[in-house]
Design a protein around this motif. Structure first.
Motif, PDB file in Angstrom:
ATOM      1  N   SER A 173      -5.407  -6.396   0.767  1.00  0.00           N
ATOM      2  CA  SER A 173      -4.289  -6.398   1.539  1.00  0.00           C
ATOM      3  C   SER A 173      -3.669  -8.085   1.339  1.00  0.00           C
ATOM      4  O   SER A 173      -2.734  -8.448   1.804  1.00  0.00           O
TER       5      SER A 173
ATOM      6  N   ASP B 209     -10.337  -2.688   0.663  1.00  0.00           N
ATOM      7  CA  ASP B 209      -9.169  -2.419   1.070  1.00  0.00           C
ATOM      8  C   ASP B 209      -8.571  -3.859   2.050  1.00  0.00           C
ATOM      9  O   ASP B 209      -7.449  -4.506   1.896  1.00  0.00           O
ATOM     10  N   TYR B 210      -9.681  -4.545   2.647  1.00  0.00           N
ATOM     11  CA  TYR B 210      -9.394  -5.727   3.459  1.00  0.00           C
ATOM     12  C   TYR B 210      -8.782  -6.791   2.207  1.00  0.00           C
ATOM     13  O   TYR B 210      -8.023  -7.511   2.657  1.00  0.00           O
TER      14      TYR B 210
ATOM     15  N   ILE C 115       0.842  -1.116  -0.077  1.00  0.00           N
ATOM     16  CA  ILE C 115      -0.002  -0.062  -0.022  1.00  0.00           C
ATOM     17  C   ILE C 115       0.991   1.175  -0.014  1.00  0.00           C
ATOM     18  O   ILE C 115       1.519   1.680   0.993  1.00  0.00           O
TER      19      ILE C 115
ATOM     20  N   SER D 106      -2.856   5.098   1.711  1.00  0.00           N
ATOM     21  CA  SER D 106      -3.668   4.342   2.265  1.00  0.00           C
ATOM     22  C   SER D 106      -4.944   5.169   2.382  1.00  0.00           C
ATOM     23  O   SER D 106      -4.850   6.271   1.623  1.00  0.00           O
TER      24      SER D 106
END
Length: 320
Positions: free
Chosen positions: A54, A50-51, A2, A5
């Motif tokens: 990741s 975003d989860y 990332i 963010s």
């Protein structure tokens, strides 16, 4: 990996500050509360994306969230992914119900129970972003890069459907948990390296430098006069504005709560709503203070930069 963010958008922060200081009876309050719920819902959907992102291999993907570039006109990208072989653009939507993509009219019909409505087609939206980002890359003198695009639907119960002749939609519009699969499929499709380490480093610098977050005057957006808003420090406990400064502390006359730091949120509200700069006099008027020295100590204690001689010093936000 990332690189940028995701943080709460400035517009949501502004609306939060506005709702803290707008009287309950104000004619615009209901409209602003609806906008706030919609904005927060969209932001929470983006965090859900975003989860899943990741889980991408960090050595292969650089991830940039919440980008806004200026070309002929501004354009925004929810999530941009850069690899040496291709780029990816993801538009996030928190739609619910049944989504029907019509192949002939190119319309998107959303159905809830017996109610139907036409809503903007997110595929058309993300395709515009692809075109604009390609033009931006060309303008910044980067090599032409293949771009994969997707619309991520954050509600897992949303039903996505279309006609057989429009089946490509089902490869581009997917539930958030399927994004990883789509990106890894794209990764296996490209084997020609376009960007080398020096290109990627230069592109990273350009993206971070050219990103231009939107910072509108929220009062003008809703047609609100600053005189309509409540001044002073708000009590964190009972939410009233019956707070006074006494012996270096903030004391609520209503619930007796005592705090040393309640002015921090108040000054943040000022910088979000009125101006990115504040003077000692403006601070005193806004916080209902009489002492120039008290206002000076408050402004000095915050993360603000000061410019000018002491009596005329202007304090500007650094990180609000």
């Amino acid at each position: 990996m990332i690189m940028k963010s995701r943080s709460k958008p400035i517009r949501i922060l502004q609306i939060e500050a506005l709702l803290r200081r707008l009287p309950d009876y104000h004619r615009k309050r209901a409209e602003i509360e609806v906008d706030y719920r919609n904005g927060l819902s969209g932001f929470n959907g983006e965090k859900q994306l975003d989860y899943y992102l990741s889980f991408l291999p960090g050595k292969d993907f650089r991830i940039y969230n919440d980008l806004r570039f200026i070309l002929h006109t501004p354009f925004q990208i929810d999530s941009l992914l850069i690899t040496p072989f291709f780029a990816g653009i993801i538009e996030v939507k928190n739609y619910s119900g049944t989504l029907s993509f019509e192949p002939i009219s190119d319309q998107l019909i959303q159905k809830h129970g017996q109610k139907e409505k036409v809503i903007p087609n997110p595929v058309s939206q993300v395709l515009r972003q692809v075109s604009q980002f390609k033009e931006w890359l060309l303008k910044e003198k980067f090599p032409e890069l293949p771009i994969e695009y997707f619309v991520a639907i954050t509600n897992p119960a949303t039903y996505i459907k279309t006609e057989k002749e429009n089946s490509f939609i089902l490869k581009r519009v997917v539930h958030t948990e399927k994004i990883i699969d789509r990106l890894m499929d794209a990764k296996s499709k490209y084997n020609k390296q376009i960007l080398w380490p020096t290109d990627i480093n230069r592109l990273n610098e350009k993206i971070m430098c050219k990103n231009s977050p939107l910072d509108n005057n929220i009062l003008n957006t809703y047609g609100i006069n600053r005189k309509d808003l409540l001044r002073g420090v708000q009590c964190h406990s009972c939410k009233s504005f019956a707070v006074v400064r006494k012996d270096g502390k903030w004391c609520c006359l209503k619930c007796k709560m005592i705090s040393r730091t309640s002015h921090m949120e108040a000054i943040t509200d000022y910088l979000l709503l009125f101006n990115s700069k504040i003077t000692n006099k403006e601070c005193r008027d806004y916080l209902n203070l009489e002492s120039r020295h008290t206002a000076y100590r408050i402004l000095k204690s915050l993360n603000l930069s000061g410019d000018g001689p002491a009596k005329k010093r202007i304090y500007s936000k650094v990180n609000v």
